[in-house]
Design an enzyme around this catalytic site. Structure first.
Site, PDB file in Angstrom:
ATOM      1  CG  HIS A  72      -2.061  -0.933   1.116  1.00 49.71           C
ATOM      2  ND1 HIS A  72      -3.312  -0.650   1.576  1.00 49.71           N
ATOM      3  CD2 HIS A  72      -2.148  -2.164   0.553  1.00 49.71           C
ATOM      4  CE1 HIS A  72      -4.125  -1.662   1.318  1.00 49.71           C
ATOM      5  NE2 HIS A  72      -3.433  -2.597   0.712  1.00 49.71           N
ATOM      6  CE1 TYR A 199      -5.222   3.777   8.578  1.00 49.14           C
ATOM      7  CE2 TYR A 199      -5.758   3.565  10.910  1.00 49.14           C
ATOM      8  CZ  TYR A 199      -5.010   3.182   9.815  1.00 49.14           C
ATOM      9  OH  TYR A 199      -4.050   2.220   9.953  1.00 49.14           O
ATOM     10  N   PRO A 290      -4.143   0.111  18.500  1.00 53.13           N
ATOM     11  CG  PRO A 290      -6.093  -1.027  17.924  1.00 53.13           C
ATOM     12  CD  PRO A 290      -5.395  -0.400  19.077  1.00 53.13           C
ATOM     13  CE  LYS A 294       4.247   3.191  13.370  1.00 51.03           C
ATOM     14  NZ  LYS A 294       4.077   2.732  11.986  1.00 51.03           N
ATOM     15  CE1 TYR A 382      -1.148   3.824   9.282  1.00 54.47           C
ATOM     16  CE2 TYR A 382      -0.003   2.831   7.421  1.00 54.47           C
ATOM     17  CZ  TYR A 382      -1.073   2.854   8.301  1.00 54.47           C
ATOM     18  OH  TYR A 382      -2.061   1.906   8.200  1.00 54.47           O
TER      19      TYR A 382
HETATM   20  C1  PHB Z   1      -5.918  -4.549  10.369  1.00 53.98           C
HETATM   21  O1  PHB Z   1      -6.043  -4.763   9.159  1.00 53.98           O
HETATM   22  O2  PHB Z   1      -6.200  -5.416  11.194  1.00 53.98           O
HETATM   23  C2  PHB Z   1      -5.457  -3.221  10.844  1.00 53.98           C
HETATM   24  C3  PHB Z   1      -5.054  -2.279   9.914  1.00 53.98           C
HETATM   25  C4  PHB Z   1      -4.624  -1.026  10.357  1.00 53.98           C
HETATM   26  C5  PHB Z   1      -4.625  -0.726  11.703  1.00 53.98           C
HETATM   27  C6  PHB Z   1      -5.017  -1.670  12.634  1.00 53.98           C
HETATM   28  C7  PHB Z   1      -5.433  -2.927  12.212  1.00 53.98           C
HETATM   29  O3  PHB Z   1      -4.238   0.511  12.114  1.00 53.98           O
END
Ligand code: PHB
Ligand code: APR
Length: 397
Positions: A72, A199, A290, A294, A382
């Site tokens: 990505h 997000y 989460p 990280k 990130y």
């Molecule tokens: C996930 O795909 O489980 C996932 C992706 C991004 C995050 C947290 C979890 O920030």
């Protein structure tokens, strides 16, 4: 039983440490209290930083990830119904992340260790640590009904947040923040909703659109951490997800939900991460919420530092790097903690906030999304900050 490094826990930290030591000709034994099926089947997050991707590739365990994972180059941020793409690849001069589930990394590492005749004992119990202040620390445990003792030169506590290792550091300080947010996560049989992760900060709460395979996707919504998953029918979950992420011209595909759960969120850092011949790594030493993706990446950073220190010990007899293990690892950990806390507070709806604080939060998103400097800062965090091996005072920007 004797070995050079006794490793407690076969998560990403313990398995990668064992793999890195093996590549340097150093012997280890991994003790895991769950079964192989359980560790290979537990659903966790799935974003690998550039440094983690490079580490898996450079150490020969990245082949399936490169085939089945998805690179990505950016993420999307959404607030007030506006969606802004963050072009991380461009802003970080070519870096990106890989979406590849953690349990697939576990499968690849277990396969590599077993293929190289690495010793992993699954389903052990009653693990206890002894003599860590001496040069021959010991781990006692039960396996197949028998009591065993493993005598080592070093112990690596890679046993997650609830394992016994951290509690053996007598002079530790535990820094913690508990958030009033929980994540309800689902695995659903639907096509990929969006090419990149979304997000979203919404009046109804945070939402995250992620992905797994072409057929199965992973999404999350912010809920009360004390809520009961039984209160969440599939219909209610889809209605809530759609309300938080859909826009006039973007709709979320739905389908059967095959797994759902709620997790609470905390930030946690244990200092120091060592005592005598015991070194702790990964979730045993720190937890991140989460939102910054990280967790696994920090575990991988820790064991790179630890394996180098152990390697220096066997090659030169010196412990300079091992003595600085906590210091080096914690610099990167605190920065990832700051980023994870920042992403979390910027994106979640805090119902104790006044309208002023809510205004500040939206204005922060507005600033981030319209400032190249702020977008660059978000992106470099990130995709992952590097390990810094020197003391802070010696680094020039
Ligand atoms: C996930 O795909 O489980 C996932 C992706 C991004 C995050 C947290 C979890 O920030
Ligand atoms: N004895 C032996 N093994 C233990 C014990 C014990 N007493 N207690 C815990 N373990 C094992 C757990 O069963 C688990 O497999 O230690 C392992 C720790 O693995 P993780 O919890 O995955 O932690 P870590 O390897 O540090 O990886 C961090 O994993 O928890 C996720 O999101 C987190 O991505 C992050 C990453």
């Amino acid at each position: 039983m004797k070995t050079q490094v006794g490793i407690i826990g076969a998560g990403p930290a313990g398995l990668m440490l064992s793999h890195l030591l093996h590549l340097e000709g150093i012997e280890s034994v991994v003790l895991e209290n769950r079964s192989r099926d359980e560790i290979e089947g537990t659903i966790r997050a799935g974003v690998l930083e550039q440094m983690t991707v490079d580490l898996l590739n450079e150490t020969g365990v990245g082949e399936r990830m490169m085939r089945e994972g998805h690179i990505h180059h950016g993420i999307e941020l959404q607030y007030n119904g506006i969606r802004q793409r963050v072009n991380m690849h461009e802003l970080t001069e070519g870096k990106s992340v890989m979406v590849y589930p953690q349990h697939e990394v576990i499968k690849d590492l277990v396969a590599a260790r077993l293929e190289a005749s690495g010793k992993i004992y699954f389903s052990v119990s009653d693990v206890s640590l002894h003599d860590i202040e001496t040069t021959s620390p010991k781990i006692r445990f039960k396996h197949d009904g028998g009591e065993e003792e493993l005598v080592c030169d070093f112990i690596a506590g890679c046993d997650g947040f609830h394992g016994p290792s951290r509690k053996m550091i007598p002079d530790r300080v535990e820094n913690q923040k508990i958030y009033p947010y929980g994540w309800l996560g689902i695995l659903a049989e639907t096509p990929i909703a969006n090419p990149e992760l979304i997000y979203a900060n919404h009046d109804r709460g945070f939402a995250l659109i992620s992905q797994r395979t072409p057929e199965i996707q992973r999404h999350y919504i912010q809920v009360d951490p004390n809520d009961d998953i039984a209160n969440w029918s599939d219909d209610r979950i889809w209605t809530e997800l759609k309300a938080r992420v859909e826009t006039d011209d973007w709709k979320l595909p739905d389908g059967p939900i095959i797994q759902k759960n709620i997790v609470a969120m905390r930030s946690f850092v244990c200092e120091p991460m060592q005592h005598g011949r015991l070194f702790i790594a990964g979730d045993a030493a720190h937890i991140v919420p989460p939102t910054g993706a990280k967790g696994l990446n920090l575990a991988m950073g820790d064991v790179q530092v630890l394996s180098r220190g152990i390697q220096e010990h066997y090659q030169t007899g010196r412990n300079d790097m091992l003595d600085r293990y906590s210091e080096i690892a914690l610099r990167r950990i605190w920065k990832a903690q700051r980023f994870s806390w920042w992403m979390t507070t910027m994106l979640h709806r805090d119902y104790s906030h006044s309208s002023f604080e809510r205004g500040i939060q939206i204005s922060e998103l507005d600033y981030v999304c319209t400032s190249r400097a702020a977008l660059t800062s978000l992106s470099e965090n990130y995709v992952g900050l590097p390990l810094e091996w020197e003391s802070a005072s010696k680094i020039k920007v």
